[in-house]
Design an enzyme around this catalytic site. Structure first.
Site, PDB file in Angstrom:
ATOM      1  CE  LYS A 116      -4.414  -1.703   1.706  1.00 12.84           C
ATOM      2  NZ  LYS A 116      -5.541  -1.556   2.607  1.00 12.84           N
ATOM      3  CE  LYS A 197      -6.352  -7.973  -0.870  1.00 11.94           C
ATOM      4  NZ  LYS A 197      -7.141  -7.887   0.310  1.00 11.94           N
ATOM      5  CE  LYS A 200     -13.563  -3.854   2.416  1.00 11.31           C
ATOM      6  NZ  LYS A 200     -12.232  -3.750   3.011  1.00 11.31           N
TER       7      LYS A 200
HETATM    8  N1  AQP Z   1      -9.852 -11.078  -2.453  1.00 10.75           N
HETATM    9  C1  AQP Z   1     -10.108 -11.612  -1.283  1.00 10.75           C
HETATM   10  N2  AQP Z   1     -10.365 -12.927  -1.167  1.00 10.75           N
HETATM   11  C2  AQP Z   1     -10.648 -13.483   0.030  1.00 10.75           C
HETATM   12  N3  AQP Z   1     -10.732 -12.781   1.196  1.00 10.75           N
HETATM   13  C3  AQP Z   1     -10.496 -11.466   1.134  1.00 10.75           C
HETATM   14  N4  AQP Z   1     -10.510 -10.494   2.073  1.00 10.75           N
HETATM   15  C4  AQP Z   1     -10.219  -9.314   1.497  1.00 10.75           C
HETATM   16  N5  AQP Z   1     -10.012  -9.480   0.180  1.00 10.75           N
HETATM   17  C5  AQP Z   1     -10.182 -10.804  -0.084  1.00 10.75           C
HETATM   18  C6  AQP Z   1     -10.826 -10.711   3.472  1.00 10.75           C
HETATM   19  O1  AQP Z   1     -11.903  -9.855   3.801  1.00 10.75           O
HETATM   20  C7  AQP Z   1     -11.793  -9.484   5.180  1.00 10.75           C
HETATM   21  C8  AQP Z   1     -11.970  -8.022   5.348  1.00 10.75           C
HETATM   22  O2  AQP Z   1     -10.940  -7.355   4.686  1.00 10.75           O
HETATM   23  P1  AQP Z   1     -10.476  -5.916   5.155  1.00 10.75           P
HETATM   24  O3  AQP Z   1     -11.620  -5.026   5.107  1.00 10.75           O
HETATM   25  O4  AQP Z   1      -9.754  -6.007   6.437  1.00 10.75           O
HETATM   26  O5  AQP Z   1      -9.435  -5.407   4.134  1.00 10.75           O
HETATM   27  P2  AQP Z   1      -8.489  -6.096   3.150  1.00 10.75           P
HETATM   28  O6  AQP Z   1      -8.035  -7.427   3.555  1.00 10.75           O
HETATM   29  O7  AQP Z   1      -7.397  -5.122   2.864  1.00 10.75           O
HETATM   30  O8  AQP Z   1      -9.540  -6.232   1.944  1.00 10.75           O
HETATM   31  P3  AQP Z   1      -9.657  -5.412   0.660  1.00 10.75           P
HETATM   32  O9  AQP Z   1     -10.958  -5.761   0.046  1.00 10.75           O
HETATM   33  O10 AQP Z   1      -8.452  -5.593  -0.190  1.00 10.75           O
HETATM   34  O11 AQP Z   1      -9.794  -3.935   1.149  1.00 10.75           O
HETATM   35  P4  AQP Z   1      -8.863  -2.675   0.984  1.00 10.75           P
HETATM   36  O12 AQP Z   1      -8.798  -2.453  -0.514  1.00 10.75           O
HETATM   37  O13 AQP Z   1      -9.629  -1.624   1.692  1.00 10.75           O
HETATM   38  O14 AQP Z   1      -7.540  -2.958   1.568  1.00 10.75           O
HETATM   39  C9  AQP Z   1     -10.430  -9.976   5.656  1.00 10.75           C
HETATM   40  O15 AQP Z   1     -10.603 -11.164   6.411  1.00 10.75           O
HETATM   41  C10 AQP Z   1      -9.702 -10.275   4.387  1.00 10.75           C
HETATM   42  O16 AQP Z   1      -8.755 -11.301   4.557  1.00 10.75           O
END
Ligand code: AQP
Length: 337
Positions: A116, A197, A200
């Site tokens: 990030k 992956k 969001k």
């Molecule tokens: N692509 C994914 N596949 C499976 N699990 C996923 N998680 C996130 N992306 C995937 C799981 O969702 C939960 C919540 O995630 P988070 O909100 O803590 O943020 P993150 O892991 O950083 O998810 P994002 O979607 O990629 O969000 P941003 O872009 O905001 O950083 C966690 O249990 C995560 O493992």
């Protein structure tokens, strides 16, 4: 140390963008399916979202919207405590206290931080500190298990290291948590690029994510646009050039709960990838449509949603506040009379 008969589970999700199928299959679906077996705490980690720049109004909307999605997906307030992180002040406070036992080097080597930070012009201090706040989220509740997608495993391991370090300095105080990674759905990949992956942060990019709140037409359109390869064989594969089909099959497997062999057998009569995508879209639409309907009902009744969240925060505070007060005492701070 707090004795718990039932295993205690804690997990969190950031309101940092539109929730997608990866968040649902990698995290939320498992929370819902297993909530009867454990004592559960699920936290909308709004403080974590501030570690990258946010538009305040959008963040406020996304936070309430995410809460409604969690209840709509099936989290039951009788079985799971669902709350907003910033409603329980002990989270921010425990982060500061844990900062004071965490070596800087542990944070600088975190993969998510490096990823990030590499994409930001100016990196906020909070981004580096993200895993310490997460350690506080988990340790405050003496959680035994932390269900997360594969991407968050390193952060749970760091929470273990921080908890163990605190225990070694101040005595046996925190339960040391275990990461729990789902067997399927642990890593859903982007539809536009199956080598990264689904995230969001990119869910606004056309064709990247399957967004949970999209209507049936949009869901079908996104899945039909998914990148595949030039072949026509429908089977699971580790080969990088087949990652697109593998990802679609993984989504099917996670939703249906079928074995690898049964999933492949279901597509033995499929006429190419077009047919595969059409059937995957049907399964996704069937899974998500009832969630979307319940979501809209909840959002139309904001007082009910606020009431659910207020109750969740109150329950969370009953554990978190005495725990952080004891942290302060152990670390030598004078407690107010
Ligand atoms: N692509 C994914 N596949 C499976 N699990 C996923 N998680 C996130 N992306 C995937 C799981 O969702 C939960 C919540 O995630 P988070 O909100 O803590 O943020 P993150 O892991 O950083 O998810 P994002 O979607 O990629 O969000 P941003 O872009 O905001 O950083 C966690 O249990 C995560 O493992």
């Amino acid at each position: 140390m707090t004795e718990t008969k039932q295993k205690r589970v804690l997990s969190g999700i950031q309101p940092s963008g539109e929730i997608h199928l990866g968040n649902y299959l990698g995290a939320v679906k498992g929370w819902v399916d297993r909530q009867a077996e454990k004592e559960n705490f699920f936290c909308i980690v709004d403080l974590h979202s501030l570690t990258v720049p946010q538009e305040p109004e959008a963040l406020r909307h996304q936070t309430r919207s995410l809460a409604a999605i969690l209840f709509a997906a099936g989290l039951d307030p009788a079985k799971s405590t669902v709350f907003i992180q910033s409603h329980v002040r002990a989270h921010a406070e425990s982060c500061w206290l844990l900062n004071c036992v965490t070596p800087l080097g542990w944070l600088q080597r975190m993969t998510q931080y490096k990823d990030k930070a590499g994409k930001q012009e100016s990196v906020l201090m909070g981004l580096l500190d993200y895993p310490v706040l997460m350690a506080g989220d988990i340790l405050l509740y003496d959680a035994n298990e932390v269900p997360v997608g594969e991407d968050q495993k390193q952060h749970v391991e760091l929470a273990r290291d921080i908890g163990q370090r605190f225990n070694s300095i101040y005595g046996d105080f925190f339960v040391i948590p275990q990461p729990v990674i789902p067997e399927v759905g642990a890593r859903v990949m982007g539809l536009d690029d199956p080598t990264v992956k689904m995230s969001k942060s990119y869910s606004h990019i056309r064709g990247h994510a399957v967004r949970l709140l999209d209507d049936a037409k949009e869901l079908e359109r996104s899945i039909k646009r998914a990148v595949t390869d030039s072949g026509n064989e429908i089977r699971f594969s580790e080969e990088p050039e087949r990652a697109g089909v593998n990802n679609l099959l993984g989504i099917y497997k996670a939703i249906t709960g079928k074995s690898v062999a049964d999933c492949e057998a279901d597509f033995s009569d499929a006429r190419g990838y077009g047919d595969l995508k059409k059937r995957i879209a049907e399964v996704v639409i069937e899974e998500l449509s009832p969630i979307r309907e319940r979501y809209h009902t909840l959002m139309a009744n904001p007082d009910d949603l606020d009431e659910l969240l207020a109750r969740g925060a109150e329950q969370a505070r009953t554990l978190a506040e005495p725990k952080v007060a004891e942290m302060r005492r152990l670390m030598g701070l004078v407690l107010p009379k």
